[in-house]
Design a protein around this motif. Structure first.
Motif, PDB file in Angstrom:
ATOM      1  N   GLY A   1     -20.614  96.502 -71.212  1.00 37.01           N
ATOM      2  CA  GLY A   1     -20.573  95.828 -69.909  1.00 37.01           C
ATOM      3  C   GLY A   1     -21.944  95.823 -69.252  1.00 37.01           C
ATOM      4  N   TRP A   2     -21.969  95.569 -67.947  1.00 39.24           N
ATOM      5  CA  TRP A   2     -23.218  95.425 -67.205  1.00 39.24           C
ATOM      6  C   TRP A   2     -23.766  96.765 -66.735  1.00 39.24           C
ATOM      7  N   TRP A   3     -25.071  96.916 -66.893  1.00 37.04           N
ATOM      8  CA  TRP A   3     -25.801  98.084 -66.403  1.00 37.04           C
ATOM      9  C   TRP A   3     -27.010  97.597 -65.626  1.00 37.04           C
ATOM     10  N   THR A   4     -27.378  98.331 -64.584  1.00 41.74           N
ATOM     11  CA  THR A   4     -28.618  98.065 -63.851  1.00 41.74           C
ATOM     12  C   THR A   4     -29.492  99.304 -63.977  1.00 41.74           C
ATOM     13  N   PHE A   5     -30.663  99.126 -64.553  1.00 38.79           N
ATOM     14  CA  PHE A   5     -31.575 100.240 -64.823  1.00 38.79           C
ATOM     15  C   PHE A   5     -32.750 100.198 -63.845  1.00 38.79           C
ATOM     16  N   ILE A   6     -33.010 101.312 -63.179  1.00 35.88           N
ATOM     17  CA  ILE A   6     -34.148 101.430 -62.269  1.00 35.88           C
ATOM     18  C   ILE A   6     -35.262 102.169 -63.012  1.00 35.88           C
TER      19      ILE A   6
ATOM     20  N   LEU B   1     -34.084  96.582 -64.471  1.00 37.26           N
ATOM     21  CA  LEU B   1     -33.618  95.749 -65.569  1.00 37.26           C
ATOM     22  C   LEU B   1     -32.113  95.574 -65.444  1.00 37.26           C
ATOM     23  N   LYS B   2     -31.672  94.349 -65.524  1.00 37.27           N
ATOM     24  CA  LYS B   2     -30.244  94.041 -65.540  1.00 37.27           C
ATOM     25  C   LYS B   2     -29.839  93.927 -67.004  1.00 37.27           C
ATOM     26  N   GLY B   3     -28.923  94.788 -67.437  1.00 29.99           N
ATOM     27  CA  GLY B   3     -28.574  94.838 -68.854  1.00 29.99           C
ATOM     28  C   GLY B   3     -27.115  94.542 -69.128  1.00 29.99           C
ATOM     29  N   LEU B   4     -26.867  93.806 -70.196  1.00 29.22           N
ATOM     30  CA  LEU B   4     -25.504  93.542 -70.656  1.00 29.22           C
ATOM     31  C   LEU B   4     -25.351  94.146 -72.046  1.00 29.22           C
ATOM     32  N   MET B   5     -24.462  95.144 -72.158  1.00 21.88           N
ATOM     33  CA  MET B   5     -24.174  95.799 -73.428  1.00 21.88           C
ATOM     34  C   MET B   5     -22.875  95.215 -73.974  1.00 21.88           C
TER      35      MET B   5
ATOM     36  N   LEU C   1     -27.838  94.999 -76.636  1.00 21.37           N
ATOM     37  CA  LEU C   1     -28.182  95.118 -75.220  1.00 21.37           C
ATOM     38  C   LEU C   1     -29.210  94.051 -74.888  1.00 21.37           C
ATOM     39  N   THR C   2     -28.885  93.194 -73.921  1.00 22.51           N
ATOM     40  CA  THR C   2     -29.865  92.227 -73.427  1.00 22.51           C
ATOM     41  C   THR C   2     -30.366  92.719 -72.077  1.00 22.51           C
ATOM     42  N   LEU C   3     -31.678  92.636 -71.876  1.00 24.91           N
ATOM     43  CA  LEU C   3     -32.299  93.149 -70.661  1.00 24.91           C
ATOM     44  C   LEU C   3     -33.064  92.040 -69.955  1.00 24.91           C
ATOM     45  N   GLN C   4     -32.877  91.971 -68.645  1.00 20.30           N
ATOM     46  CA  GLN C   4     -33.516  90.944 -67.812  1.00 20.30           C
ATOM     47  C   GLN C   4     -34.236  91.612 -66.648  1.00 20.30           C
TER      48      GLN C   4
END
Length: 201
Positions: free
Chosen positions: A194-199, A167-171, A154-157
């Motif tokens: 895939g893409w996840w957006t974490f609040i 955080l915009k995450g790509l799993m 998981l990469t988090l931006q």
């Protein structure tokens, strides 16, 4: 007697100085793999406090799917080489259609952590990031599914959603190899990639 005390003090001080732990920016941690002997007892520290912005509880929603991750920064963790390093640990909960599919939030076993890692990524590091803030870093962590016994990355931006920290995450899967004649029971994680957006909660 006084001279003996002074001599003993000088020797002890000298040995203590040699045993000190040199502090190195964690962004140079990759150098330890090239020449591990030269980094024995070093401390790879998050000098710029990049990890701090990832700490906390974050919730991502994709339709009927909800993924909650809880991240914590740990400092000066011993490593096998041996050296010390700052690290990110965490746990998670995945819910689908209102049903909890996997939950590691209560885990206290450090050897079975749901999330861990320490890689800081610049914009040109894979996967490349065109809209990354050059003054910040992405975080790459390992994500471990103890139900299917598989893992992913998981990469988090850092980003912002409706004025809130996010955080915009790509799993994505690690693409591990296996014996085709005897494949494992599960090839994919319970949690969809895939893409996840974490609040931030």
């Amino acid at each position: 007697m006084k001279n003996l005390f002074i001599l003993t003090f000088i020797i002890f001080t000298s040995l203590s100085c040699k045993a000190q732990t040199p502090i190195i920016d964690i962004e140079k941690k990759h150098l330890a793999w090239k020449n591990p002997e030269s980094y024995i007892n070093a401390y790879f520290k998050d000098i710029n406090n990049f990890y701090d912005g990832f700490e906390g509880t974050w919730v991502g929603t994709r339709g009927n799917k909800t993924l909650k991750i809880v991240l914590k920064k740990e400092e000066k963790i011993p490593n096998d080489i041996p050296y010390f390093t700052d690290y990110m640990y965490g746990e998670y909960q995945y819910i689908e259609d209102g049903v909890i599919k996997i939950n590691t939030l209560d885990n206290t076993d450090r050897f079975k952590t749901g999330i861990k890692g320490s890689s800081l990524l610049k914009s040109h590091h894979k996967p490349p990031c065109a809209d990354c803030d050059l003054n910040k870093r992405r975080l790459r962590i390992g994500f471990f599914d103890r139900v299917h016994n598989v893992s992913a990355t998981l990469t988090l931006q850092h980003t912002t959603v409706n004025g809130k920290p996010a955080l915009k995450g790509l799993m994505y899967g690690d693409g591990g190899s296996y014996n085709a004649a005897n494949p494992p029971k599960h090839l994919y994680m319970v949690i969809p990639t895939g893409w996840w957006t974490f609040i931030k909660e």
